[in-house]
Design a protein around this motif. Structure first.
Motif, mmCIF file in Angstrom:
data_model
loop_
_atom_site.group_PDB
_atom_site.id
_atom_site.type_symbol
_atom_site.label_atom_id
_atom_site.label_comp_id
_atom_site.label_asym_id
_atom_site.label_seq_id
_atom_site.Cartn_x
_atom_site.Cartn_y
_atom_site.Cartn_z
ATOM 1 N N UNK A 602 -5.760 -0.798 -0.509
ATOM 2 C CA UNK A 602 -7.037 -0.065 -0.496
ATOM 3 C C UNK A 602 -7.305 0.535 0.889
ATOM 4 N N UNK A 603 -6.891 -0.188 1.934
ATOM 5 C CA UNK A 603 -7.080 0.317 3.298
ATOM 6 C C UNK A 603 -6.276 1.588 3.553
ATOM 7 N N UNK A 604 -5.190 1.791 2.763
ATOM 8 C CA UNK A 604 -4.329 2.951 2.958
ATOM 9 C C UNK A 604 -4.708 4.138 2.076
ATOM 10 N N UNK A 605 -5.836 4.024 1.348
ATOM 11 C CA UNK A 605 -6.276 5.124 0.478
ATOM 12 C C UNK A 605 -6.497 6.399 1.296
ATOM 13 N N UNK A 606 -7.044 6.227 2.508
ATOM 14 C CA UNK A 606 -7.304 7.383 3.384
ATOM 15 C C UNK A 606 -6.032 8.205 3.595
ATOM 16 N N UNK A 607 -4.925 7.513 3.958
ATOM 17 C CA UNK A 607 -3.666 8.204 4.244
ATOM 18 C C UNK A 607 -3.058 8.770 2.962
ATOM 19 N N UNK A 631 -8.102 -5.145 -7.940
ATOM 20 C CA UNK A 631 -9.023 -5.982 -7.170
ATOM 21 C C UNK A 631 -9.889 -6.845 -8.094
ATOM 22 N N UNK A 632 -10.308 -6.280 -9.230
ATOM 23 C CA UNK A 632 -11.083 -7.063 -10.208
ATOM 24 C C UNK A 632 -10.258 -8.243 -10.723
#
Length: 767
Positions: A602-607, A631-632
């Motif tokens: 999820x942290x890499x969604x930006x890239x 994640x759910x």
């Protein structure tokens, strides 16, 4: 008794080889991190250059062995039998301590460890002697070089502060002058920078790499028969001036005429220099003690004097180490450099902490790191208040990072930092170590290289608002580990020396066996962990830019995730049924690990979004939804594992037979669901997902039926509120788990072929 000392020599030889392996694994970070982090050349080229430096440095290191013989203690005050106990204690402690740091992937100082081990072991034996002779504690100064120990501790503190400050200052000034668009600057600017950098590194090669050897003391005859003695030691200014003029000219020709990258040359020469110095100076940390022991044994064995009456004043004399031994040691170091996975782990820690890119943060923030960051922000705001706005804008423009086009290649990774910072790291570390060497100040190359890298990272604004507290926490952890090294080295070596002194043969056997067991255990533990990671499969971030590409690429993640979900859920139910607290605790760790990997995706969604084509924006919606469902699933598993562990840990009543039986039935049904899902994703048979979705209603009905049965039991026969609460919690959370899984499958099915809608979905729409 002579046989026991011969066996000790053999044991020390084996320990020396092992110490070379663990020592190189730790110190590789000193000379590899700048080149690897900048990705200026291939990893193979970096290793070849470093290997050459290590091999040459090892052969030149003969004159560096004195610290093991007389640097810490006064050898004339100890007998041969006592010296051998000291040396054995030092080597056993050193291997175990360095292996521990390598296992957790933290860089530490082999210099500090060996010094404090020698200090600890010699203090223990000296106190035993003083006690036996009826002396006082003040007599310790007769045996120990206390001024040297104090000098080393002060050197540690100063090197940490000075290296960080100078690294930060030089990097800030360099970036201000060159900016991030350094390649567009005039060629003479790059040539001048190259001249200064390579001159500093060249001086470092002479002074630190071979400055302490016999070669440095050679005299040279020049024209007219004039002889210059101790040329390298005495003609510093001449060497620096000639080097600056020569290297500036070479740099200009290299970059302006031949059109080559001068920064690449600086980094390769710097890597060679630090590798040369590491082997030339730090080899004593690994084989200095065994060689001193072997030379002591040679002298004692021909003396005819009993071991406990033969004083070791002979160690005060200068003795040359055989070149063959140095060559063999160098080859072992080179082999370790190439094959040690622990070396790569230590290097990764240093690179991650200095990276300009977003990385998986290893260290959690603490009150100290938060305090330092708040303080730094406050100081920055004060300075900004006094700096004119136009000046500030000009400075900010120099630190503006250019936009880097992401390559659509799964093997491609952005460099941790650019070549300018890598060159500054190598140049500043070389200069600081050279100055300290010329002033005969003790310091650790590990401390200097690491702190320079951290200082340059701060100045280069690599520690932004999103990473500063994590990076500062990491640096504080590493520094704390350094002081921990000194303390544990001293205490452990002293304890082991005391134990060996009680009864040499039996205690040696026990301690050596213990060392072998601990080393083997660490090795097997790391191998097992690597195999488990390989078996379970780590979740990988998507690189494709189209929706169909993301579907097929992320199928690997779903297959791995579902396999782990199935295992975690079954382990929770089984652990609960057997009241197995250890299994449930382990299961909690597995859930946490899965959750962390999903968070990282999820942290890499930006890239991921930045990498998309204009025509493929739909892929981002699909990918974001998939990560949300994962994640759910992870959160449902986390809750199930947590309440199961809490119930057993609090010694509540075991679930009833019918409850366990029903949970097992649900587990079996989910196992079938997860198995079919995994197979579909492994084979990329997305049409099969429609068949899996058709079982949705049956599965939900099964859980609903179990809930209804428990309601009836609660009204008629249930007497335990805790059991009822737990059972309902498990069923409801299992329902949420199933919902998230089905949502994920529906997302894949519809995205794979939007024209097809499964029958089950049609029925739901009609209802």
């Amino acid at each position: 008794m002579e046989n026991i000392y011969l066996l000790m020599i053999v044991a020390l030889a084996v320990l020396a080889i092992a110490d070379l392996v663990v020592g190189v694994s730790n110190d590789a970070v000193n000379f590899l991190n700048s080149a690897i982090g900048s990705k200026v050349v291939s990893f193979k080229t970096i290793m070849l250059v470093a290997s050459l430096g290590v091999a040459i440095g090892a052969i030149f290191s003969s004159g560096m062995m004195e610290v093991a013989r007389k640097g810490i203690f006064n050898p004339g005050e100890f007998m041969f039998s006592e010296i051998m106990i000291i040396f054995m204690a030092v080597m056993i402690t050193d291997i175990l301590l360095l292996d521990f740091f390598n296992t957790i992937g933290m860089p530490t100082s082999t210099t500090v460890s060996i010094v404090f081990e020698l200090l600890g072991a010699s203090v223990a034996i000296a106190l035993i002697k003083i006690g036996h002779d009826g002396g006082s504690f003040a007599d310790l100064t007769t045996y120990i070089n206390t001024s040297k120990a104090t000098q080393i501790i002060v050197g540690i503190l100063l090197s940490v502060v000075i290296a960080f400050s100078v690294g930060a200052l030089v990097q800030w000034v360099t970036r201000l002058l060159l900016s991030y668009n350094f390649e567009k600057k005039a060629k003479w600017i790059g040539a001048l920078f190259g001249g200064f950098a390579i001159t500093a590194i060249s001086y470092f090669i002479f002074l630190k790499g071979i400055g302490g050897t016999a070669f440095a003391k050679e005299s040279f005859s020049i024209l007219g028969g004039l002889t210059i003695s101790h040329f390298i030691e005495n003609q510093v200014f001449v060497i620096l001036l000639i080097s600056l003029l020569l290297w500036t000219a070479v740099s200009y020709i290299y970059s302006a005429v031949l059109k080559f990258d001068i920064y690449k040359l600086i980094i390769l020469i710097g890597t060679f220099a630090l590798a040369l110095a590491f082997a030339g100076n730090d080899l004593v940390n690994f084989i200095g003690v065994p060689i001193a022991a072997w030379q002591s044994y040679q002298v004692w064995s021909v003396s005819g004097v009993p071991a406990d009456q033969f004083d070791m004043s002979v160690l005060s004399e200068a003795v040359q180490t055989p070149t063959l031994m140095l060559f063999v040691a160098g080859m072992i170091m080179v082999a370790t450099l190439w094959f040690s996975s622990k070396a790569k782990a230590v290097v990764k820690t240093s690179i991650d902490l200095s990276s300009s890119q977003s990385t998986k943060e290893r260290f959690q923030p603490n009150f100290l790191s938060r305090g330092f960051v708040r303080g730094a922000v406050g100081i920055s705001e004060v300075f900004n208040y006094f700096i004119p706005s136009k000046t500030k804008e000009k400075i900010d423009r120099r630190f503006e990072k250019p936009t880097i086009e992401l390559k659509r290649d799964k093997t491609f990774e952005l460099p941790a930092f650019d070549v300018v910072r890598a060159a500054v790291n190598l140049m500043v570390a070389s200069v600081l170590i050279s100055i300290a060497t010329s002033m005969k100040l003790p310091l650790s190359t590990t401390y200097v290289t690491f702190m320079v890298a951290m200082g340059s990272s701060l100045a280069d604004k690599a520690w932004g608002a999103e990473s500063a507290v994590y990076r500062v926490a990491g640096v504080l952890n590493v520094i704390g580990g350094w002081f921990f090294t000194a303390l544990i080295a001293f205490i452990s070596a002293a304890t082991i020396a005391y134990l060996i002194n009680l009864h040499v043969p039996s205690m040696l056997a026990i301690l050596l066996l213990l060392a072998v067991i601990l080393l083997a255990r660490n090795y097997l533990s790391i191998n097992k962990k690597n195999k488990e990671l390989k078996a379970e499969g780590q979740l990988l971030r998507a690189e494709s830019s189209s929706i169909q590409g993301v579907i097929h690429e992320s199928a690997h993640n779903i297959s791995n995730a579902i396999r782990r979900v199935d295992k975690i859920y079954s382990n929770a139910i089984n652990g609960l049924s057997k009241q197995d607290l250890i299994a449930l605790k382990q299961n909690k760790k597995q859930v946490e690990k899965l959750g962390n990997e999903i968070d990282e995706l999820r942290d890499n969604i930006f890239y991921f979004i930045k990498n998309l084509d204009e025509s493929s924006i739909a892929a981002s919606n699909f990918y974001i939804n998939i990560l949300g469902y994962l994640q759910d699933i992870s959160q449902s598993l986390e809750y199930i594992s947590k309440v199961s562990y809490k119930h057993v840990n609090n010694n509540h009543k075991k679930l009833k037979f019918n409850q366990i039986k029903e949970l097992k039935q649900i587990d079996k049904s989910l196992e079938e669901l997860f198995k079919n899902t995994r197979i579909a994703f492994e084979k990329s048979s997305f049409e099969e997902i429609g068949n899996i979705l058709s079982t949705k209603k049956t599965l939900f009905n099964e859980i609903t039926d179990k809930i209804q049965k428990q309601v009836e039991r609660t009204r008629t026969e249930e007497v335990s509120p805790k059991n009822t609460t737990l059972y309902f919690s498990l069923l409801l959370e299992t329902k949420d788990l199933l919902t998230a899984t089905m949502n994920l499958l529906e997302e894949y099915y519809l995205a794979h072929d939007g024209t097809q809608i499964p029958k089950i979905l049609k029925q739901e729409e009609e209802e």
